[in-house]
Write an enzyme that holds these catalytic residues in place. Structure first.
Site, PDB file in Angstrom:
ATOM      1  CE  LYS A 112      -3.572  -2.650   0.744  1.00  0.00           C
ATOM      2  NZ  LYS A 112      -4.771  -2.775  -0.049  1.00  0.00           N
TER       3      LYS A 112
HETATM    4  C1  LIG Z   1      -1.100  -7.729   2.412  1.00  0.00           C
HETATM    5  C2  LIG Z   1      -2.184  -7.637   1.409  1.00  0.00           C
HETATM    6  N1  LIG Z   1      -2.182  -8.493   0.382  1.00  0.00           N
HETATM    7  C3  LIG Z   1      -3.140  -8.459  -0.555  1.00  0.00           C
HETATM    8  C4  LIG Z   1      -4.181  -7.554  -0.488  1.00  0.00           C
HETATM    9  C5  LIG Z   1      -5.196  -7.559  -1.584  1.00  0.00           C
HETATM   10  O1  LIG Z   1      -4.978  -6.486  -2.470  1.00  0.00           O
HETATM   11  P1  LIG Z   1      -6.172  -5.894  -3.319  1.00  0.00           P
HETATM   12  O2  LIG Z   1      -7.178  -5.409  -2.330  1.00  0.00           O
HETATM   13  O3  LIG Z   1      -5.590  -4.794  -4.097  1.00  0.00           O
HETATM   14  O4  LIG Z   1      -6.716  -7.000  -4.121  1.00  0.00           O
HETATM   15  C6  LIG Z   1      -4.232  -6.653   0.578  1.00  0.00           C
HETATM   16  C7  LIG Z   1      -5.292  -5.643   0.757  1.00  0.00           C
HETATM   17  O5  LIG Z   1      -5.923  -5.137  -0.064  1.00  0.00           O
HETATM   18  C8  LIG Z   1      -3.199  -6.671   1.522  1.00  0.00           C
HETATM   19  O6  LIG Z   1      -3.161  -5.783   2.498  1.00  0.00           O
HETATM   20  N1  LIG Z   2      -6.477  -5.070   2.188  1.00  0.00           N
HETATM   21  C1  LIG Z   2      -6.864  -3.720   2.285  1.00  0.00           C
HETATM   22  C2  LIG Z   2      -8.339  -3.535   2.091  1.00  0.00           C
HETATM   23  C3  LIG Z   2      -8.650  -2.204   1.471  1.00  0.00           C
HETATM   24  O1  LIG Z   2      -8.222  -2.235   0.155  1.00  0.00           O
HETATM   25  P1  LIG Z   2      -7.920  -0.973  -0.732  1.00  0.00           P
HETATM   26  O2  LIG Z   2      -6.804  -1.402  -1.604  1.00  0.00           O
HETATM   27  O3  LIG Z   2      -9.165  -0.682  -1.470  1.00  0.00           O
HETATM   28  O4  LIG Z   2      -7.552   0.176   0.153  1.00  0.00           O
HETATM   29  C4  LIG Z   2      -6.342  -3.170   3.588  1.00  0.00           C
HETATM   30  O5  LIG Z   2      -5.313  -3.636   4.008  1.00  0.00           O
HETATM   31  O6  LIG Z   2      -6.931  -2.312   4.184  1.00  0.00           O
END
Ligand SMILES: Cc1ncc(COP(=O)(O)O)c(C=O)c1O
Ligand SMILES: N[C@@H](CCOP(=O)(O)O)C(=O)O
Length: 465
Positions: A112
């Site tokens: 993120k």
């Molecule tokens: C560590 C981790 N892996 C994978 C994901 C999944 O990613 P996305 O939500 O972009 O599919 C998330 C949260 O979104 C996450 O925090």
């Molecule tokens: N896995 C995410 C969930 C939110 O997803 P986002 O990519 O739309 O912000 C988290 O860790 O909060």
């Protein structure tokens, strides 16, 4: 470059406007009206660029002059200056043509940071220029929250409110958020699961009347287009490091809200030769069921050892549907309305397209723990639970051994000591130096019921003047 809603009924927005928003007024998500496309020669000419230089190449067509080039370069440079590894997104080999793309080298140890360090700096830049104050509101299953807080904590023009599901994030994840004590940072532990948090955020965007005059909500979740845009870059970066675009590369992506893998799909459409894109899910497997069985029915959300992926309603799948249905906004609006109360099924053409684009696999906790054990025994490399799901999905679905398979390492194992111990590690993975005293820091957060009025009252009462 204009941005349009997936539901076809909202006015198109400029880049600056789209960064300063969340959901479109018609309930849809914004996407660019058209995608920039790069030729193989152009992509090849980027070999050897630093991450920051490459980010500028990939991102600037979307920004389209809204931020002058010199300022955009500075925003990018500042955003990645906080990363602990010089490569920003280093690759580690774990098997024959199998690589881990370490996306956890940023300040909060998850992928993120790539988008949220950037978004924080971009918001700061835009808001100062406009002399405007906004309220950032986000939902988190554990990682977005701390990354968003880290990106926004020093922005004078932002109050940030993050909703996490009470008792359903790891202790490290919670403390990363709740030990940030700046006056503009507010953490809410909501009684409910991540979907409840995300619904609350979406409902708040639809009716912002609880905010004082002149304030608006801005999203930090991947409903904000800028999040997706920044995540496209590392697909190009990994491919170039592995001989692309002359050879294709495949990616396996631990998936929850479908933002990360959607960025990979966009990279492919922008000209990057990608062979497979693998959707890796935990037992909350709606996306795997969608691809394998055309079954998009909501089930009870399970609490797993990969809590960040404990998501049933994946926001960004709507952006994918928009493309699968030839950008028919009215159709998407109808499908999303029906999905609120029932299941969704793709029509045969859309399903065929989806299956051409994505492979998928579901990995439960037990298998995920075996993968952590197995990879550690063979390579001494410690995976976090989310990454382990991606590695397993890659191994099961892989169709060509001669194509490099890149597994996105979305978080650092130190964020999930409980899972790592269960996998048989006797020592907790060490937190990096800057977080060494995390468990001694004071925490501040509010536990609130799953009730919009209560949350809005809390927010209105905690806004800086
Ligand atoms: C560590 C981790 N892996 C994978 C994901 C999944 O990613 P996305 O939500 O972009 O599919 C998330 C949260 O979104 C996450 O925090
Ligand atoms: N896995 C995410 C969930 C939110 O997803 P986002 O990519 O739309 O912000 C988290 O860790 O909060």
């Amino acid at each position: 470059m204009k941005y349009i809603s997936t539901r076809g009924q909202a006015p198109a927005l400029s880049f600056e406007e789209v960064v300063l928003t969340g959901l479109a007024p018609d309930g849809g998500l914004y996407v660019p009206e058209s995608l920039p496309e790069f030729s193989r020669d152009e992509i090849a000419s980027w070999a050897g660029l630093s991450y920051e230089e490459l980010a500028f190449k990939v991102v600037s067509p979307f920004v389209d002059g809204a931020v002058p080039d010199a300022d955009l370069k500075k925003i990018i440079a500042d955003s990645y200056s906080t990363f602990r590894h010089k490569a920003i997104a280093p690759l580690v080999q774990t098997g024959h043509n199998e690589f881990i793309l370490e996306l956890f080298q940023g300040p909060t140890l998850a992928f993120k940071d790539f988008a949220l360090q950037f978004l924080g700096n971009l918001l700061d830049y835009i808001l100062k220029k406009r002399d405007q104050k906004v309220v950032v509101m986000g939902a988190t299953s554990g990682d977005t929250g701390s990354a968003a807080i880290e990106g926004c904590r020093h922005c004078d023009n932002i109050d940030i409110f993050i909703l996490h599901p009470h008792n359903r994030v790891s202790n490290v994840q919670r403390r990363q958020m709740t030990t940030v004590l700046e006056d503009n940072v507010h953490n809410v532990a909501l009684d409910g699961n991540f979907d409840d948090c995300q619904n609350m955020v979406k409902a708040s965007f639809a009716d912002q009347s609880f905010l004082p005059e002149g304030r608006q909500l801005v999203a930090v979740n991947s409903i904000n287009w800028a999040r997706i845009m920044a995540q496209i870059v590392y697909y190009f970066y990994a491919s170039l490091a592995l001989g692309g675009p002359a050879r294709p590369v495949s990616f396996s992506v631990p998936t929850g809200n479908f933002g990360d893998i959607f960025a990979g799909y966009l990279a492919k459409r922008m000209g990057l030769p990608i062979d497979q894109l693998v959707i890796a899910t935990n037992s909350n497997d709606i996306l795997h069921r969608a691809i394998s069985a055309n079954d998009l029915s909501k089930q009870q959300l399970e609490h797993t050892l990969s809590p960040s992926m404990d998501i049933m309603v994946s926001s960004n799948f709507e952006r994918m549907l928009f493309d699968l249905y030839d950008r028919d906004g009215a159709k998407i609006a109808q499908m999303m309305e029906d999905f609120k109360t029932g299941a969704m099924h793709l029509d045969p053409k859309a399903l065929e397209r989806a299956r051409e684009l994505f492979a998928s696999h579901r990995v439960d906790d037990e298998r995920m723990l075996e993968v952590i054990r197995d990879v550690f025994e063979n390579t001494e490399y410690l995976l976090d639970p989310h990454t382990a799901i991606g590695v397993e999905a890659a191994r099961v679905t892989r169709r060509r051994q001669d194509v490099p398979m890149v597994c996105l390492a979305t978080a650092h194992p130190a964020k999930f000591p409980e899972a790592v111990q269960k996998a048989g590690q006797t020592e907790d993975p060490a937190l990096p130096h800057h977080m060494a005293d995390l468990f001694e820091r004071e925490e501040r957060y509010e536990v609130l019921p799953h009730d919009a009025e209560t949350v809005h009252k809390f927010m209105a009462g905690h806004l800086a003047c």
